[in-house]
Design an enzyme around this catalytic site. Structure first.
Site, PDB file in Angstrom:
ATOM      1  CD  GLU A 181      -3.056  -1.001   2.211  1.00  0.00           C
ATOM      2  OE1 GLU A 181      -2.832  -0.300   3.208  1.00  0.00           O
ATOM      3  OE2 GLU A 181      -4.116  -1.642   2.058  1.00  0.00           O
ATOM      4  CD  GLU A 330      -3.815  -6.299   2.969  1.00  0.00           C
ATOM      5  OE1 GLU A 330      -4.546  -5.529   3.620  1.00  0.00           O
ATOM      6  OE2 GLU A 330      -2.586  -6.213   2.961  1.00  0.00           O
TER       7      GLU A 330
HETATM    8  C1  GAL Z   1      -4.355  -2.834   5.167  1.00  0.00           C
HETATM    9  C2  GAL Z   1      -2.899  -3.256   5.359  1.00  0.00           C
HETATM   10  C3  GAL Z   1      -2.795  -4.487   6.232  1.00  0.00           C
HETATM   11  C4  GAL Z   1      -3.669  -4.333   7.453  1.00  0.00           C
HETATM   12  C5  GAL Z   1      -5.095  -4.042   7.038  1.00  0.00           C
HETATM   13  C6  GAL Z   1      -6.060  -3.912   8.178  1.00  0.00           C
HETATM   14  O1  GAL Z   1      -4.444  -1.519   4.733  1.00  0.00           O
HETATM   15  O2  GAL Z   1      -2.293  -3.526   4.112  1.00  0.00           O
HETATM   16  O3  GAL Z   1      -1.451  -4.694   6.588  1.00  0.00           O
HETATM   17  O4  GAL Z   1      -3.162  -3.303   8.230  1.00  0.00           O
HETATM   18  O5  GAL Z   1      -5.108  -2.840   6.319  1.00  0.00           O
HETATM   19  O6  GAL Z   1      -7.363  -3.620   7.731  1.00  0.00           O
END
Ligand code: GAL
Length: 696
Positions: A181, A330
């Protein structure tokens, strides 16, 4: 049975890989055949470095039982991989990859540069980013690095190189995620010097820059490159846009620094991507995506529930970065820990969301995260197993998705969405509007969504792409808020209309040139001649104004543009579709929407931001006049249709997001991929999913 077969072949592959890595030089190594991964992957973010190795087997067994075939590993593990400068320890990671493979689970490796170790930033404090207030970031969180710093890049490249040398030919490693990110900019002296060099490369002379930015205004004229500051909010519009373009190029070169060393040391079958963030506009994602194999993003709902249109638009945006299928790297297992209220998605909603993702072109859906670290900033975040290491209630829903992915994977292999309608999206335009909103509520993403929603309801599939992308496949191209219109984009749009396409321009389009300066023709700038009309004046609105015409009676909110139409000349072909009702006097009775046929093509300018009913009528007209048909056919409200097409087959994913069961009658008999048999209609409970395939 199927899964056991995969498992056996994988563990054999894993053993072979170890033997091969010991015996063969890298060149021969790259010829090791890779076992084929499932076409649709369910995954999880796994952090083996946070747990004793003795625990790994139990985690991987639970993952395997849920049908998880991919883990993303390593993206925050720099201090484990390089505990002191130049001392690399990747053995544990190798063991994790090998053990995962024994469970039929492939690995995606994240390079760890989003979280530098303490020794690094202590030894090289210049690698820490400078905040806008002149304060240096510190260790103790993540993303504390300076993205333009040469030393940081050198160290990040070295660890990426070590990883690539070790895993670049490992058949159980599917590919790479670079960093995590990209987001934080840096505003130190060195960043500024690099920006000034970047400006010099772009503008060549100060005279040119001064002219393009009209620096005579407020005595801003520069007589030396090193006088040029960094501004991020209130500066000269040319300076603001240049900074964002510099940031985008800097992220691209930051990424390239690692990407090149991975490519040089890995099999070409291993992909390289990074996880982006939907509508986040910190950099131009088209610029940064150029060097990736495909795009990926992190899809979080946060507070509330899935808004299929809004989230779907973000999927389509991500698919548009490379104009191909993408990954959800994710997504939330129920809930997050960073929203004002971290409510959980409903029972069934996570599964519905997974199929919504796939429907929009995701080939992988991966949950963040498998299990919370026992300490650390994210203790409250949703997971698939609890602190005790046993499944949480959501686990069974994930296992259901796993079963369904295995079942539907073959039908969805090599399929992708394809649309008759495109929405144009540009970071330049979003930035330009956001810096000078003129009406504080004018949100350019909301404007895009106000078109996306009704157009998707009619067409059932939309591409969101850059204004310079090829347009010939589309019957309808809509450009909401295309504020900055480069010459290249203007040429592309004019060509599209001349070739017979229908271009619809939304409010604020064609106002600015490539330096964020005003187009002298007024809106829509270089498209005024083609349109046979222009924007005479724009008005920010406190209260909505009435609009009437072919699309019925409606209201324009936030903004209204008074259009002129060259309709006195009967041969101009300009037609006024909508006019303003009584409002501020200036607008009363004046054109609000105009359209003009140009050969076989058409150009329409929409000077209003209509309410939902108005937008629905507008979408109906736009699609009808352009010959756009729904991909599947009519479905009840609240049911989403997602078509994906292969060479010979069309696969339709249906998800019921309404609050009641719905029956969908199909236009022809179709194969029910999940339940088997051939169907003429399907009934979907709330959050129900059906996957139907038919020959094309
Ligand atoms: C994302 C990040 C992850 C984790 C997640 C939690 O933005 O890439 O490492 O922090 O959020 O929602």
């Amino acid at each position: 049975m199927e899964r056991i077969r995969i498992r056996h072949s994988l563990s054999l592959a894993a053993c072979l890989a170890v033997v091969v890595s010991l015996l063969l030089p890298a060149a021969l190594h790259s010829q090791t055949a890779a076992p084929a991964a499932p076409s649709l992957l369910l995954g999880a973010a796994w952090y083996p470095e946070q747990w004793p190795e003795s625990r790994w087997e139990a985690d991987l067994t639970l993952m395997q039982q849920a049908g998880i075939h991919m883990v993303r590993v390593g993206e925050f593990a720099w201090s484990r991989m390089e505990p002191a400068e130049g001392q690399y320890d990747l053995d544990w990671l190798d063991r994790a990859v090998t053990l995962a493979a024994r469970h039929g689970i492939y690995t995606v490796l994240g390079t760890p540069s989003a979280a530098p170790p303490a020794w690094l930033t202590q030894k090289y404090p210049e690698t820490l980013r400078m905040e806008e207030n002149g304060r240096r970031a510190e260790h103790g969180n993540r993303q504390q690095f300076d993205f333009a710093n040469a030393k940081y890049r050198e160290l990040a490249r070295k660890i990426a190189e070590q990883m690539a040398k070790r895993f670049g030919h490992n058949p159980n490693v599917l590919g790479w995620q670079i960093d995590n990110e990209y987001a934080e900019e840096s505003y130190g002296a060195d960043d500024k010097a690099q920006f000034q060099q970047w400006l010099q490369a772009r503008y060549a002379t100060l005279d040119n820059l001064n002219e393009r930015w009209t620096t005579a205004y407020w005595s801003q004229t520069y007589s030396s490159w090193d006088q040029i500051p960094i501004e991020t909010r209130y500066g000269n519009p040319g300076l603001l846009l240049s900074w964002k373009r510099f940031v985008s190029d800097t992220w691209r070169s930051y990424q390239k620094n690692q990407l090149e060393v991975i490519r040089a040391n890995s099999d070409s079958r291993q992909f390289i991507t990074t996880n982006m963030m939907g509508w986040f506009d910190g950099f131009d994602h088209y610029t940064v995506s150029q060097d990736l194999d495909f795009a990926a993003w992190d899809d979080y709902v946060g507070q509330g529930h899935l808004d299929p249109a809004r989230n779907g638009a973000a999927h389509d945006l991500t698919r548009g970065f490379k104009r191909k299928n993408f990954w959800v790297m994710e997504t939330q297992p129920g809930f997050v820990n960073w929203a004002p209220v971290n409510n959980s998605l409903d029972k069934g909603e996570v599964r519905a969301m997974a199929w919504h993702d796939v429907g929009h072109g995701a080939d992988t859906v991966s949950y963040w995260q498998w299990r919370s670290a026992l300490n650390g900033q994210e203790e409250y975040h949703g997971t698939l197993v609890g602190a005790d290491g046993t499944p949480v209630p959501l686990y069974s829903e994930i296992a259901q998705i796993g079963k369904e992915f295995a079942k539907a994977g073959p039908a969805l292999a090599d399929t992708a969405p394809k649309s008759e309608v495109a929405i144009l999206h540009s970071y330049d335009s979003r930035w330009a509007i956001n810096w000078q909103r003129h009406n504080k509520s004018y949100d350019p993403v909301e404007e895009i969504i106000s078109y996306y929603k009704p157009l998707r309801a009619v067409s059932q599939s939309i591409d969101v792409i850059a204004p310079t992308a090829p347009l010939n496949q589309y019957k309808l191209v809509v450009a909401p808020g295309l504020n900055v219109l480069s010459d290249e984009a203007a040429k592309n749009l004019i060509e599209y209309v001349r070739q017979g396409g229908h271009l619809v321009l939304g409010q604020r389009s064609g106002m600015k040139n490539d330096d964020n300066g005003l187009q002298p023709e007024r809106q829509p700038g270089p498209l005024v001649d083609l349109l046979g009309g222009r924007v005479e004046q724009y008005y920010a609105l406190v209260d909505p104004v009435p609009v009437e015409g072919k699309w019925g009676s409606s209201e324009s909110k936030l903004w209204a543009e008074l259009l002129s139409a060259n309709d006195k000349d009967k041969d101009s072909g300009v037609e006024v579709l909508e006019r303003y009702g009584k409002s501020n006097g200036w607008l009363d009775g004046q054109p609000a929407v105009i359209t003009r046929k140009v050969g076989k093509g058409r150009i329409t300018y929409v000077g209003v931001w209509l309410d939902d009913a108005g937008m629905a009528a507008a979408a109906k007209w736009m699609t009808e006049v352009s010959g756009v048909k729904p991909a599947l056919g009519p479905v009840p409200d609240g049911v989403d249709v997602y078509p994906r097409y292969g060479q010979r087959e069309a696969v339709y994913i249906l998800v019921n997001f309404s609050h009641a069961a719905q029956t969908v009658s199909l236009p022809s008999s179709m194969q029910d991929v999940l339940e088997g048999g051939s169907k003429h209609s399907v009934t979907l409970p709330v959050y129900g999913v059906a996957i139907l395939s038919a020959g094309r």
